[in-house]
Design a protein around this motif. Sequence first.
Motif, PDB file in Angstrom:
ATOM      1  N   UNK A  51       0.783  -1.229   0.000  1.00 58.86           N
ATOM      2  CA  UNK A  51       0.000   0.000   0.000  1.00 58.86           C
ATOM      3  C   UNK A  51       0.813   1.275   0.000  1.00 58.86           C
ATOM      4  N   UNK A  52       2.107   1.169  -0.225  1.00 59.52           N
ATOM      5  CA  UNK A  52       2.994   2.338  -0.174  1.00 59.52           C
ATOM      6  C   UNK A  52       3.926   2.290  -1.369  1.00 59.52           C
ATOM      7  N   UNK A  53       4.122   3.419  -1.996  1.00 61.23           N
ATOM      8  CA  UNK A  53       5.048   3.478  -3.121  1.00 61.23           C
ATOM      9  C   UNK A  53       6.475   3.265  -2.630  1.00 61.23           C
ATOM     10  N   UNK A  54       7.301   2.669  -3.462  1.00 61.71           N
ATOM     11  CA  UNK A  54       8.716   2.495  -3.129  1.00 61.71           C
ATOM     12  C   UNK A  54       9.378   3.865  -3.184  1.00 61.71           C
ATOM     13  N   UNK A  55      10.276   4.111  -2.262  1.00 60.39           N
ATOM     14  CA  UNK A  55      11.000   5.377  -2.234  1.00 60.39           C
ATOM     15  C   UNK A  55      10.593   6.222  -1.046  1.00 60.39           C
ATOM     16  N   UNK A  56      11.252   7.349  -0.911  1.00 58.31           N
ATOM     17  CA  UNK A  56      10.973   8.299   0.170  1.00 58.31           C
ATOM     18  C   UNK A  56      10.573   9.611  -0.497  1.00 58.31           C
ATOM     19  N   UNK A  57       9.324  10.043  -0.325  1.00 58.19           N
ATOM     20  CA  UNK A  57       8.896  11.300  -0.937  1.00 58.19           C
ATOM     21  C   UNK A  57       9.763  12.468  -0.466  1.00 58.19           C
ATOM     22  N   UNK A  58       9.867  13.491  -1.295  1.00 57.90           N
ATOM     23  CA  UNK A  58      10.665  14.670  -0.942  1.00 57.90           C
ATOM     24  C   UNK A  58      10.168  15.350   0.329  1.00 57.90           C
ATOM     25  N   UNK A  59       8.892  15.164   0.652  1.00 56.37           N
ATOM     26  CA  UNK A  59       8.327  15.804   1.836  1.00 56.37           C
ATOM     27  C   UNK A  59       8.530  14.981   3.110  1.00 56.37           C
ATOM     28  N   UNK A  60       9.238  13.848   3.004  1.00 53.65           N
ATOM     29  CA  UNK A  60       9.465  12.983   4.156  1.00 53.65           C
ATOM     30  C   UNK A  60      10.961  12.745   4.358  1.00 53.65           C
ATOM     31  N   UNK A  61      11.313  12.240   5.539  1.00 53.53           N
ATOM     32  CA  UNK A  61      12.716  11.955   5.852  1.00 53.53           C
ATOM     33  C   UNK A  61      12.804  10.727   6.746  1.00 53.53           C
ATOM     34  N   UNK A  62      13.870  10.000   6.620  1.00 53.46           N
ATOM     35  CA  UNK A  62      14.193   8.901   7.523  1.00 53.46           C
ATOM     36  C   UNK A  62      15.117   9.477   8.584  1.00 53.46           C
ATOM     37  N   UNK A  63      14.829   9.193   9.854  1.00 48.94           N
ATOM     38  CA  UNK A  63      15.714   9.625  10.937  1.00 48.94           C
ATOM     39  C   UNK A  63      15.995   8.442  11.840  1.00 48.94           C
ATOM     40  N   UNK A  64      17.048   8.566  12.627  1.00 47.78           N
ATOM     41  CA  UNK A  64      17.416   7.535  13.599  1.00 47.78           C
ATOM     42  C   UNK A  64      17.231   8.115  14.994  1.00 47.78           C
ATOM     43  N   UNK A  65      16.630   7.312  15.874  1.00 52.70           N
ATOM     44  CA  UNK A  65      16.399   7.699  17.268  1.00 52.70           C
ATOM     45  C   UNK A  65      16.966   6.588  18.151  1.00 52.70           C
ATOM     46  N   UNK A  66      17.771   6.914  19.166  1.00 52.15           N
ATOM     47  CA  UNK A  66      18.322   5.857  20.021  1.00 52.15           C
ATOM     48  C   UNK A  66      17.248   5.204  20.895  1.00 52.15           C
ATOM     49  N   UNK A  67      17.424   3.938  21.174  1.00 53.19           N
ATOM     50  CA  UNK A  67      16.467   3.172  21.983  1.00 53.19           C
ATOM     51  C   UNK A  67      16.228   3.817  23.345  1.00 53.19           C
ATOM     52  N   UNK A  68      17.206   4.498  23.883  1.00 61.14           N
ATOM     53  CA  UNK A  68      17.034   5.105  25.209  1.00 61.14           C
ATOM     54  C   UNK A  68      15.966   6.203  25.204  1.00 61.14           C
ATOM     55  N   UNK A  69      15.486   6.603  24.014  1.00 57.06           N
ATOM     56  CA  UNK A  69      14.469   7.646  23.918  1.00 57.06           C
ATOM     57  C   UNK A  69      13.056   7.085  23.776  1.00 57.06           C
ATOM     58  N   UNK A  70      12.897   5.772  23.838  1.00 56.29           N
ATOM     59  CA  UNK A  70      11.573   5.155  23.669  1.00 56.29           C
ATOM     60  C   UNK A  70      10.578   5.697  24.692  1.00 56.29           C
ATOM     61  N   UNK A  71      10.976   5.835  25.934  1.00 53.73           N
ATOM     62  CA  UNK A  71      10.079   6.367  26.960  1.00 53.73           C
ATOM     63  C   UNK A  71       9.615   7.780  26.643  1.00 53.73           C
ATOM     64  N   UNK A  72      10.498   8.588  26.088  1.00 52.74           N
ATOM     65  CA  UNK A  72      10.135   9.954  25.701  1.00 52.74           C
ATOM     66  C   UNK A  72       9.095   9.933  24.582  1.00 52.74           C
ATOM     67  N   UNK A  73       9.284   9.017  23.644  1.00 51.81           N
ATOM     68  CA  UNK A  73       8.345   8.905  22.530  1.00 51.81           C
ATOM     69  C   UNK A  73       6.989   8.437  23.049  1.00 51.81           C
ATOM     70  N   UNK A  74       6.989   7.518  23.989  1.00 51.36           N
ATOM     71  CA  UNK A  74       5.717   7.081  24.600  1.00 51.36           C
ATOM     72  C   UNK A  74       5.009   8.255  25.280  1.00 51.36           C
ATOM     73  N   UNK A  75       5.774   9.078  25.985  1.00 54.67           N
ATOM     74  CA  UNK A  75       5.191  10.243  26.653  1.00 54.67           C
ATOM     75  C   UNK A  75       4.570  11.187  25.631  1.00 54.67           C
ATOM     76  N   UNK A  76       5.263  11.409  24.521  1.00 53.85           N
ATOM     77  CA  UNK A  76       4.733  12.268  23.458  1.00 53.85           C
ATOM     78  C   UNK A  76       3.490  11.644  22.831  1.00 53.85           C
TER      79      UNK A  76
END
Length: 87
Positions: A51-76
Amino acid sequence: MSLLFIEIDPNTGDHESPTVWADLEEKELILQGWKPSPELEAECAATEVPGHAVGIPDSEAVIRIPARMVGMIREACDAVERAAQLP
């Protein structure tokens, strides 16, 4: 924009600052992370997802987040979810 700062990576130095925010007005997570290596970005772009086109649209980005930030993401996630339930 109703931007709620959640937390910054506790292991951040003077030049790196992966950060988590919650946009309560738009009901979205806002993440700042490290850029991926060219190899990782190419792998993400080449991965077929149903259901998704191959590639990364110009309006999107791939980023990396360290595992130690999972709790912060849950809070958000919780903050955005609560904002979405308001009338």
